[in-house]
Design a protein around this motif. Structure first.
Motif, PDB file in Angstrom:
ATOM      1  N   ALA A   6       0.904  -1.165  -0.084  1.00 42.61           N
ATOM      2  CA  ALA A   6      -0.026   0.138   0.025  1.00 42.61           C
ATOM      3  C   ALA A   6       0.764   1.373  -0.199  1.00 42.61           C
ATOM      4  O   ALA A   6       0.692   2.188  -0.799  1.00 42.61           O
ATOM      5  CB  ALA A   6      -1.100  -0.105   1.179  1.00 42.61           C
ATOM      6  N   ASN A   7       1.761   1.280   1.044  1.00 42.44           N
ATOM      7  CA  ASN A   7       2.442   2.239   0.918  1.00 42.44           C
ATOM      8  C   ASN A   7       3.632   2.700  -0.144  1.00 42.44           C
ATOM      9  O   ASN A   7       3.842   3.698  -0.711  1.00 42.44           O
ATOM     10  CB  ASN A   7       3.280   2.371   2.303  1.00 42.44           C
ATOM     11  N   VAL A  13      -3.766   4.169 -11.955  1.00 42.05           N
ATOM     12  CA  VAL A  13      -3.552   2.891 -11.934  1.00 42.05           C
ATOM     13  C   VAL A  13      -3.031   2.513 -10.689  1.00 42.05           C
ATOM     14  O   VAL A  13      -3.188   1.694  -9.831  1.00 42.05           O
ATOM     15  CB  VAL A  13      -3.017   2.146 -13.219  1.00 42.05           C
ATOM     16  N   ILE A  14      -1.502   2.900 -10.354  1.00 45.05           N
ATOM     17  CA  ILE A  14      -0.943   2.721  -9.372  1.00 45.05           C
ATOM     18  C   ILE A  14      -1.266   3.074  -8.053  1.00 45.05           C
ATOM     19  O   ILE A  14      -1.525   2.532  -6.866  1.00 45.05           O
ATOM     20  CB  ILE A  14       0.551   3.270  -9.430  1.00 45.05           C
ATOM     21  N   ILE A  40      -7.838  -0.147  -2.928  1.00 44.13           N
ATOM     22  CA  ILE A  40      -8.478  -1.454  -2.958  1.00 44.13           C
ATOM     23  C   ILE A  40      -8.018  -2.134  -1.733  1.00 44.13           C
ATOM     24  O   ILE A  40      -8.855  -2.994  -0.889  1.00 44.13           O
ATOM     25  CB  ILE A  40      -7.855  -2.386  -4.235  1.00 44.13           C
ATOM     26  N   LEU A  41      -6.862  -2.168  -1.199  1.00 40.10           N
ATOM     27  CA  LEU A  41      -6.451  -2.631   0.135  1.00 40.10           C
ATOM     28  C   LEU A  41      -7.059  -2.380   1.278  1.00 40.10           C
ATOM     29  O   LEU A  41      -7.592  -3.048   1.971  1.00 40.10           O
ATOM     30  CB  LEU A  41      -4.814  -2.809   0.089  1.00 40.10           C
ATOM     31  N   CYS A  42      -7.290  -0.856   1.196  1.00 37.15           N
ATOM     32  CA  CYS A  42      -7.895  -0.190   2.331  1.00 37.15           C
ATOM     33  C   CYS A  42      -9.187  -0.465   2.367  1.00 37.15           C
ATOM     34  O   CYS A  42      -9.817  -0.999   3.677  1.00 37.15           O
ATOM     35  CB  CYS A  42      -7.494   0.972   2.321  1.00 37.15           C
ATOM     36  N   MET A  43     -10.228  -0.600   1.309  1.00 40.63           N
ATOM     37  CA  MET A  43     -11.325  -1.062   1.271  1.00 40.63           C
ATOM     38  C   MET A  43     -11.567  -2.396   1.883  1.00 40.63           C
ATOM     39  O   MET A  43     -12.591  -2.598   2.574  1.00 40.63           O
ATOM     40  CB  MET A  43     -12.050  -0.787   0.040  1.00 40.63           C
ATOM     41  N   SER A  44     -10.876  -3.322   1.290  1.00 42.83           N
ATOM     42  CA  SER A  44     -10.939  -4.660   1.778  1.00 42.83           C
ATOM     43  C   SER A  44     -10.499  -4.865   3.026  1.00 42.83           C
ATOM     44  O   SER A  44     -11.166  -6.083   3.694  1.00 42.83           O
ATOM     45  CB  SER A  44      -9.909  -5.465   0.773  1.00 42.83           C
ATOM     46  N   ALA A  45      -9.866  -4.088   3.782  1.00 46.22           N
ATOM     47  CA  ALA A  45      -9.450  -4.289   5.075  1.00 46.22           C
ATOM     48  C   ALA A  45     -10.353  -3.573   6.079  1.00 46.22           C
ATOM     49  O   ALA A  45     -10.218  -3.721   7.222  1.00 46.22           O
ATOM     50  CB  ALA A  45      -8.180  -3.857   5.348  1.00 46.22           C
ATOM     51  N   CYS A  46     -11.313  -2.721   5.630  1.00 48.23           N
ATOM     52  CA  CYS A  46     -12.057  -1.764   6.558  1.00 48.23           C
ATOM     53  C   CYS A  46     -12.891  -2.674   7.400  1.00 48.23           C
ATOM     54  O   CYS A  46     -12.800  -2.465   8.702  1.00 48.23           O
ATOM     55  CB  CYS A  46     -13.031  -1.235   5.655  1.00 48.23           C
ATOM     56  N   SER A  47     -13.603  -3.779   6.999  1.00 39.90           N
ATOM     57  CA  SER A  47     -14.631  -4.516   7.965  1.00 39.90           C
ATOM     58  C   SER A  47     -13.308  -5.285   9.248  1.00 39.90           C
ATOM     59  O   SER A  47     -13.815  -5.243  10.288  1.00 39.90           O
ATOM     60  CB  SER A  47     -15.178  -5.570   7.440  1.00 39.90           C
ATOM     61  N   CYS A  84     -17.994  -0.480   0.997  1.00 40.41           N
ATOM     62  CA  CYS A  84     -16.337  -0.628   0.748  1.00 40.41           C
ATOM     63  C   CYS A  84     -16.393  -1.687  -0.466  1.00 40.41           C
ATOM     64  O   CYS A  84     -15.799  -1.472  -1.498  1.00 40.41           O
ATOM     65  CB  CYS A  84     -15.754  -1.495   1.635  1.00 40.41           C
ATOM     66  N   PHE A  85     -17.384  -2.510  -0.884  1.00 37.06           N
ATOM     67  CA  PHE A  85     -17.476  -3.406  -1.887  1.00 37.06           C
ATOM     68  C   PHE A  85     -17.783  -2.390  -3.266  1.00 37.06           C
ATOM     69  O   PHE A  85     -17.254  -2.785  -4.306  1.00 37.06           O
ATOM     70  CB  PHE A  85     -18.604  -4.564  -1.735  1.00 37.06           C
ATOM     71  N   LEU A  86     -18.809  -1.575  -3.078  1.00 34.98           N
ATOM     72  CA  LEU A  86     -19.103  -0.674  -4.259  1.00 34.98           C
ATOM     73  C   LEU A  86     -18.014   0.131  -4.427  1.00 34.98           C
ATOM     74  O   LEU A  86     -17.640   0.588  -5.645  1.00 34.98           O
ATOM     75  CB  LEU A  86     -20.403   0.099  -3.806  1.00 34.98           C
ATOM     76  N   ALA A  87     -17.272   0.477  -3.433  1.00 32.94           N
ATOM     77  CA  ALA A  87     -15.876   1.381  -3.714  1.00 32.94           C
ATOM     78  C   ALA A  87     -14.868   0.534  -4.285  1.00 32.94           C
ATOM     79  O   ALA A  87     -14.247   1.204  -5.421  1.00 32.94           O
ATOM     80  CB  ALA A  87     -15.422   1.878  -2.224  1.00 32.94           C
ATOM     81  N   ASN A  88     -14.828  -0.328  -4.081  1.00 27.15           N
ATOM     82  CA  ASN A  88     -13.722  -1.562  -4.862  1.00 27.15           C
ATOM     83  C   ASN A  88     -14.088  -1.794  -6.261  1.00 27.15           C
ATOM     84  O   ASN A  88     -13.275  -1.725  -7.250  1.00 27.15           O
ATOM     85  CB  ASN A  88     -13.534  -2.701  -4.117  1.00 27.15           C
ATOM     86  N   ALA A  89     -15.442  -1.947  -6.499  1.00 25.69           N
ATOM     87  CA  ALA A  89     -15.869  -1.911  -7.848  1.00 25.69           C
ATOM     88  C   ALA A  89     -15.789  -1.008  -8.643  1.00 25.69           C
ATOM     89  O   ALA A  89     -15.205  -0.928  -9.932  1.00 25.69           O
ATOM     90  CB  ALA A  89     -17.481  -2.455  -7.792  1.00 25.69           C
ATOM     91  N   TYR A  90     -15.931   0.268  -8.143  1.00 27.66           N
ATOM     92  CA  TYR A  90     -15.637   1.491  -8.965  1.00 27.66           C
ATOM     93  C   TYR A  90     -14.088   1.552  -9.303  1.00 27.66           C
ATOM     94  O   TYR A  90     -13.842   2.037 -10.259  1.00 27.66           O
ATOM     95  CB  TYR A  90     -16.183   2.661  -8.221  1.00 27.66           C
ATOM     96  N   THR A  91     -13.331   1.327  -8.202  1.00 26.85           N
ATOM     97  CA  THR A  91     -12.101   1.540  -8.425  1.00 26.85           C
ATOM     98  C   THR A  91     -11.589   0.558  -9.432  1.00 26.85           C
ATOM     99  O   THR A  91     -10.609   1.090 -10.122  1.00 26.85           O
ATOM    100  CB  THR A  91     -11.180   1.127  -6.831  1.00 26.85           C
ATOM    101  N   LEU A  92     -11.869  -0.541  -9.531  1.00 24.98           N
ATOM    102  CA  LEU A  92     -11.428  -1.556 -10.788  1.00 24.98           C
ATOM    103  C   LEU A  92     -12.045  -1.096 -11.994  1.00 24.98           C
ATOM    104  O   LEU A  92     -11.144  -1.211 -12.826  1.00 24.98           O
ATOM    105  CB  LEU A  92     -12.153  -2.857 -10.276  1.00 24.98           C
ATOM    106  N   TYR A  93     -13.034  -0.406 -12.227  1.00 23.85           N
ATOM    107  CA  TYR A  93     -13.581   0.173 -13.504  1.00 23.85           C
ATOM    108  C   TYR A  93     -12.696   1.163 -13.837  1.00 23.85           C
ATOM    109  O   TYR A  93     -12.453   1.266 -15.073  1.00 23.85           O
ATOM    110  CB  TYR A  93     -14.935   0.415 -13.323  1.00 23.85           C
TER     111      TYR A  93
END
Length: 453
Positions: free
Chosen positions: A88-89, A358-359, A365-372, A398-407
């Motif tokens: 992430a960093n 992209v970078i 993605i990592l942060c949204m996946s770790a939020c829960s 966070c799932f919707l945020a990740n979906a948008y991020t991938l797009y």
């Protein structure tokens, strides 16, 4: 009760830095960049604003419940361990080092418009280097210096943009707006991706509050306020201002402008006012670069503090400024400029936008996946203060945020994805060397203990 550290910033300054990091590098140039696609990009603005607010909500929860230091790296560690922290960093650091070059190029473009000169590739690179070093120097003192300067320069963006929103409608013409809606007759799913990477670029910086969490007083309170408040304010400003400009200046004229806000004010009030707007927006762009360089130094320092980067990036002065790290960062940016000289402002700006987006989205993605996971690891959850319904809501957002991020990554184009992937994969090579060095340290420590016995 301990008093807060003397040289740390407050909630207002952190919010301002978040807004400046988004607006200074985004709205200043984007009306011209988006005009090349058409006013249909307003749909991209709405979609990106929704995605940005979902990301901001996730970051606010991460900041509220995380006890780890290191901003996004600390958040990622909850779910992905040390490798997540490092990745992430690392990706965020690389992304903003490159993105800051793009911000500096924008400042050069406005400056050249102000003084009415045309420059070639080498001169552009040298001027961009000068602006990078110029805006890094104030960060040699303390975080409060950056906050105070950002408090002043941000008005160079806010005043002209807010002015457009309130008074620009008088010059707005529906026929100009309609003519520029979709001038290239692109299909909806062709036009949307072309604009999405640019609009996402405009919101890069919403995570600045998280990245600077180690330099703020009371981060558990300040980070959520700064990230949510700053993102909402910026989203409203972006949508309204670009909509108005699209109905004042014909798209073919706007698309070739290197100073779109100066152009629109010159149209409304004359060349003198237009020139004044160009000057204050150039200053505002430099203010944005100042705060971005500050953020870059903090990210490198955080990585060095946990051992992922060389220790020199973590060395600080008595005022807490990572001076040596900032100098090295400037040298890297200067080398990057010399290797990517191009005669076109717009071409280089677009390449940098796609690559950095992209970078930069990898740590999102990592942060949204770790939020829960962060919330379930908190004292509030263990004490039964977090209801299951709240966890479900955060998980969905966070799932919707990740979906948008991938797009948004997909919309950046195949070339940016390839180079961005290579840079990301290189991070695991660096992490592998880090783990190897840690084993050597542990082995040495064990040997010394045995010898002592």
């Amino acid at each position: 009760m301990e008093s807060p550290p003397k040289h740390k910033m407050g909630t207002l300054q952190l919010t301002i830095i978040t807004v400046v990091n988004m607006m200074g590098s985004g709205i200043i140039m984007l009306p011209a960049q988006l005009a090349g696609v058409g006013n249909i990009t307003i749909i991209s603005w709405v979609l990106t604003s929704m995605g940005a607010m979902a990301l901001a909500y996730g970051f606010a929860k991460c900041g509220r419940y995380s006890k780890n230091i290191g901003g996004m790296g600390g958040y990622s560690q909850y779910a992905f361990g040390k490798s997540g922290n490092m990745l992430a960093n690392y990706t965020y650091a690389v992304a903003i080092v490159i993105a800051n070059v793009g911000v500096a190029i924008s400042a050069v473009g406005y400056f050249c418009k102000v003084v009415d000169i045309e420059i070639g590739g080498i001169t552009t690179a040298l001027m961009t280097m000068f602006f990078i070093w110029l805006t890094t120097l104030p960060n040699f003192w303390s975080s409060k210096i950056t906050g105070k300067i950002g408090t002043v320069t941000v008005w160079g963006v806010i005043i002209p943009v807010i002015g457009i929103i309130f008074i620009g409608w008088y010059w707005f013409k529906s026929d100009i707006y309609v003519a520029g809606w979709n001038p290239h007759q692109l299909g909806f799913f062709d036009a949307l991706p072309q604009a999405l990477a640019l609009t996402m670029w405009a919101f890069l910086g919403l995570e600045s509050a998280s990245a600077n969490s180690d330099a703020v007083e009371n981060p558990e309170k300040s980070v959520p306020i700064a990230v949510l408040g700053g993102t909402l304010f910026t989203a409203i400003v972006y949508i309204m201002s670009t909509a108005v400009i699209g109905g004042i200046i014909p798209y073919e004229t706007l698309a070739i402008s290197s100073a779109p806000f100066g152009l629109v004010y010159a149209h409304m009030f004359g060349d003198g006012v237009g020139k004044f707007i160009e000057i204050i927006m150039c200053i505002a762009c430099l203010g944005s670069l100042l705060t971005w360089q500050f953020t870059t130094g903090q990210v490198f320092k955080s990585c060095a503090d946990v051992g992922y980067f060389y220790k020199i990036f973590g060395r600080v002065t008595k005022r807490g400024a990572p001076v040596m790290g900032l100098v090295i960062i400037c040298l890297i940016q200067s080398a990057f400029l010399l290797m990517s000289i191009t005669p076109s402002f717009n071409r280089e700006f677009n390449v940098i936008v796609d690559f950095s987006v992209v970078i930069d989205l990898v740590p999102y993605i990592l942060c949204m996946s770790a939020c829960s996971t962060i919330m379930k690891s908190s004292d509030d959850y263990k004490a039964g203060k977090i209801k299951h319904s709240k966890l479900v809501l955060v998980g969905v957002v966070c799932f919707l945020a990740n979906a948008y991020t991938l797009y948004a990554m997909y919309s950046s184009g195949s070339e940016a994805l390839v180079y961005g992937s290579l840079v990301t994969f290189a991070g695991w090579i660096i992490f592998g060397r880090y783990m190897s060095s840690q084993l050597n340290i542990n082995a040495t420590s064990t040997t010394e203990k045995v010898v002592q016995k």
